[in-house]
Design a protein around this motif. Structure first.
Motif, short mmCIF file in Angstrom:
data_model
loop_
_atom_site.label_atom_id
_atom_site.label_comp_id
_atom_site.label_asym_id
_atom_site.label_seq_id
_atom_site.Cartn_x
_atom_site.Cartn_y
_atom_site.Cartn_z
N LEU A 9 1.34 -0.93 0.20
CA LEU A 9 0.06 -0.12 0.14
C LEU A 9 1.03 1.44 0.12
O LEU A 9 0.89 2.00 -0.28
CB LEU A 9 -0.99 0.10 1.54
CG LEU A 9 -2.11 -1.00 1.07
CD1 LEU A 9 -2.35 -0.93 2.53
CD2 LEU A 9 -2.78 -0.50 -0.48
N HIS A 12 2.15 1.92 -3.12
CA HIS A 12 1.15 2.80 -4.40
C HIS A 12 0.04 4.00 -4.29
O HIS A 12 -0.11 4.29 -4.65
CB HIS A 12 0.54 1.84 -4.44
CG HIS A 12 1.03 0.48 -5.63
ND1 HIS A 12 1.27 -0.61 -4.92
CD2 HIS A 12 1.47 0.64 -6.44
CE1 HIS A 12 2.02 -1.44 -5.64
NE2 HIS A 12 1.72 -0.72 -6.84
N GLN A 13 1.21 4.44 -3.16
CA GLN A 13 0.36 5.39 -2.74
C GLN A 13 1.01 6.98 -3.58
O GLN A 13 2.48 6.99 -4.49
CB GLN A 13 0.90 6.07 -1.11
CG GLN A 13 0.63 7.40 -0.73
CD GLN A 13 0.80 7.87 0.75
OE1 GLN A 13 1.81 7.36 1.16
NE2 GLN A 13 -0.64 8.72 0.98
N GLN A 14 0.28 7.65 -4.02
CA GLN A 14 0.66 8.61 -5.18
C GLN A 14 0.64 9.31 -4.67
O GLN A 14 1.58 10.09 -3.20
CB GLN A 14 -0.65 9.14 -6.45
CG GLN A 14 -1.74 8.09 -6.46
CD GLN A 14 -1.00 7.94 -7.69
OE1 GLN A 14 -0.48 7.70 -8.87
NE2 GLN A 14 -1.42 6.69 -7.93
N TRP A 19 -4.02 7.65 -3.08
CA TRP A 19 -4.35 6.26 -4.06
C TRP A 19 -5.76 6.73 -4.54
O TRP A 19 -6.62 7.46 -4.52
CB TRP A 19 -4.43 4.91 -2.87
CG TRP A 19 -3.49 5.17 -1.66
CD1 TRP A 19 -2.27 3.93 -2.21
CD2 TRP A 19 -3.10 5.68 -0.31
NE1 TRP A 19 -2.16 4.21 -1.31
CE2 TRP A 19 -1.95 4.89 0.31
CE3 TRP A 19 -3.62 6.07 0.20
CZ2 TRP A 19 -1.91 5.47 1.40
CZ3 TRP A 19 -3.71 6.68 1.69
CH2 TRP A 19 -2.30 5.90 1.95
N SER A 27 -5.06 9.48 -7.66
CA SER A 27 -5.89 9.31 -6.38
C SER A 27 -7.44 9.73 -6.84
O SER A 27 -7.82 10.65 -7.26
CB SER A 27 -5.28 10.65 -6.08
OG SER A 27 -3.58 10.48 -5.86
N THR A 32 -8.36 6.95 -1.68
CA THR A 32 -7.63 6.89 -0.50
C THR A 32 -8.44 6.54 0.93
O THR A 32 -7.53 5.97 1.29
CB THR A 32 -7.10 8.67 -0.70
OG1 THR A 32 -6.83 9.11 -2.06
CG2 THR A 32 -6.98 8.87 0.42
N ASN A 35 -7.41 2.94 1.33
CA ASN A 35 -6.52 2.41 1.69
C ASN A 35 -5.74 3.08 2.99
O ASN A 35 -5.16 2.46 4.05
CB ASN A 35 -5.66 3.09 0.88
CG ASN A 35 -5.77 1.55 -0.77
OD1 ASN A 35 -5.28 0.62 -0.60
ND2 ASN A 35 -6.81 2.24 -1.62
#
Length: 79
Positions: A9, A12-14, A19, A27, A32, A35
């Motif tokens: 996780l 894969h956070q922008q 997310w 996103s 978001t 997650n």
């Protein structure tokens, strides 16, 4: 397994702190929120840099979402 989920996780956070609904999505509030909650349930502290960035995204996008809708969805998913 929990550690692997946290790493996935986080990876894969922008850059905007959010997310997407999938790994190639920009996103979204939905992605978001899911997650963010998942990481908190896995034991990530609210002051963790990823959580701070995630909350900032949620706050920045919250003016676009009907609060009544958030309350209905949140109460259903988090009950």
């Amino acid at each position: 397994k929990a550690r692997a989920m946290m790493v996935y996780l986080r990876n894969h956070q922008q850059s905007d702190g959010g997310w997407g609904t999938h790994i190639e999505s920009p996103s979204t509030m939905f992605g978001t929120t899911l997650n963010y909650v998942a990481l908190r349930l896995l034991g990530v502290d609210r002051d963790d840099p990823a959580m701070v960035k995630g909350r900032a995204f949620i706050h920045s996008e919250s003016s676009r979402v009907d609060p009544a809708c958030l309350a209905r969805v949140g109460s259903g998913w988090l009950a």
